[in-house]
Scaffold this motif. Sequence first.
Motif, short mmCIF file in Angstrom:
data_model
loop_
_atom_site.label_atom_id
_atom_site.label_comp_id
_atom_site.label_asym_id
_atom_site.label_seq_id
_atom_site.Cartn_x
_atom_site.Cartn_y
_atom_site.Cartn_z
N CYS A 289 0.72 -1.30 0.06
CA CYS A 289 -0.25 0.17 0.01
C CYS A 289 0.73 1.28 0.00
N ILE A 290 1.93 1.28 1.34
CA ILE A 290 3.16 2.80 0.80
C ILE A 290 3.94 2.36 0.11
N LYS A 291 4.63 2.08 -0.21
CA LYS A 291 5.05 1.59 -1.32
C LYS A 291 4.74 1.79 -2.73
N GLU A 292 3.82 0.65 -3.53
CA GLU A 292 3.91 0.52 -4.81
C GLU A 292 2.37 1.02 -5.17
N PHE A 293 1.48 1.04 -4.52
CA PHE A 293 0.53 0.93 -5.06
C PHE A 293 0.18 2.81 -4.48
N SER A 294 0.48 3.17 -4.10
CA SER A 294 0.43 4.33 -3.43
C SER A 294 0.54 6.19 -4.47
N ALA A 295 1.57 5.47 -5.69
CA ALA A 295 2.19 5.78 -6.83
C ALA A 295 0.91 5.97 -7.70
N HIS A 296 -0.13 5.32 -7.57
CA HIS A 296 -0.98 5.28 -8.29
C HIS A 296 -2.77 5.46 -7.70
N VAL A 297 -3.01 5.36 -6.81
CA VAL A 297 -3.95 6.36 -6.51
C VAL A 297 -3.59 7.57 -4.90
N THR A 298 -5.04 7.71 -4.93
CA THR A 298 -5.02 8.59 -3.41
C THR A 298 -6.06 7.79 -2.21
N TYR A 299 -5.09 7.75 -1.07
CA TYR A 299 -6.01 7.16 -0.18
C TYR A 299 -6.47 8.38 0.76
N LYS A 300 -7.43 7.77 1.30
CA LYS A 300 -8.35 8.74 2.23
C LYS A 300 -8.45 7.38 3.17
N SER A 301 -7.69 7.66 4.46
CA SER A 301 -7.57 6.90 5.61
C SER A 301 -8.71 7.12 6.49
N PHE A 302 -9.13 5.87 7.13
CA PHE A 302 -10.08 5.60 8.55
C PHE A 302 -9.21 5.10 10.14
N CYS A 303 -10.24 5.93 11.01
CA CYS A 303 -9.63 4.96 11.81
C CYS A 303 -11.30 4.49 12.80
N PRO A 304 -12.48 4.06 12.67
CA PRO A 304 -13.73 3.76 12.91
C PRO A 304 -13.71 4.24 14.77
N GLU A 305 -12.23 3.28 15.32
CA GLU A 305 -12.42 3.48 16.47
C GLU A 305 -12.17 4.01 17.40
N VAL A 306 -10.99 4.84 16.55
CA VAL A 306 -10.59 6.33 17.40
C VAL A 306 -12.17 7.42 16.76
N ALA A 307 -12.48 7.59 15.71
CA ALA A 307 -13.68 8.09 15.41
C ALA A 307 -14.36 8.51 16.41
N VAL A 308 -14.75 6.28 17.21
CA VAL A 308 -16.29 6.34 17.46
C VAL A 308 -15.88 7.26 19.47
N GLY A 309 -14.45 7.83 19.29
CA GLY A 309 -13.98 7.77 20.41
C GLY A 309 -12.72 7.20 21.43
N LEU A 310 -13.29 6.17 21.37
CA LEU A 310 -11.70 4.87 21.80
C LEU A 310 -10.23 6.02 22.39
#
Length: 319
Positions: A35-56
């Motif tokens: 994801c970091i070294k190969e695919f990232s050269a061809h796409v843009t990521y939108k990251s999510f961490c649902p556990e943090v997002a719900v307040g943990l």
Amino acid sequence: MIYSVDKKEIEIGISACLIGEKVRFDASNKPSHFCIKEFSAHVTYKSFCPEVAVGLPIPRPTIRQIKRGDMIHVSQKDGSGDVTEALKAYGKKVASMTKSLTGYIFCAKSPSCGMERVKIYSPEGNALPSHGIGAFAKEIMDANPLLPCEENGRLNDPLIRENFVARVFAYKHWQLVVESGLTKHKLTTFHSHYKYTVMSHDLIAYKELGQLLARADLALEEQASQYILGLMTALKIIATRKKHANTLAHIQGYFSKHLQANERQELCEQIDAYREGLIPLMAPLTLIKHYLLNHPKDYLTQQAYLSPYPDVLRLRYAY
């Protein structure tokens, strides 16, 4: 590829820990090299961490899926801190906000983000059959069954990795066609580009999709809806060497009147060697592309099968 697209146009949802964000329960991450070294050269990521997002918090006590009666709850192992509904609600929110996503990469085995085989426990702490799906991931996948989805662990398998990337680029092509204003002509043209791609995955779907587009009793919107669901479902099936070899043999037929006897023999030998597992898929494909340069065929040139994604990813060299 049969179309050009900027990496900014391909937005992939991803579990934040997979691209290095330290959001896991122990304040660590779980970086994916692909994801970091190969695919990232061809796409843009939108990251999510649902556990943090719900307040943990970070760090935080671990959570797990616990089965009580017929219901699956996500909480700490003692049953406290239940975040089931919060994770589901956040999943629905993200799903409604990210209809433009072209794919999603989830963190495997996570009670919130796992795609499959998430561990489930009894209230007493006993392990049950691992058939769980992350509470957040399920909402994302249920909201858009067309969306190519995978887990970081499964992407270590070269066949699954290639399959996922190919689905992402096919789905992006479809999104661009729809954005441009779908017409009957554009639908049939799109299908013509993916005929050999579908053949290499599912011969039954190849026939059924052709029959679907031949129907005159369906409105364009319904026809397109059935078509893309059928296509994306077919592309989930991992293409085998036998199916690839069958597809290559069909393509070979386009050159039968143009190649010298020794050239035909060479291509036959390459396809057979691939079928038997002696060489990677890229070997006969390279030869076909060479012959295509010498004997141009517009129909073949437009086939997504020959270049389904940027060649620099080198995904067809591994099998």
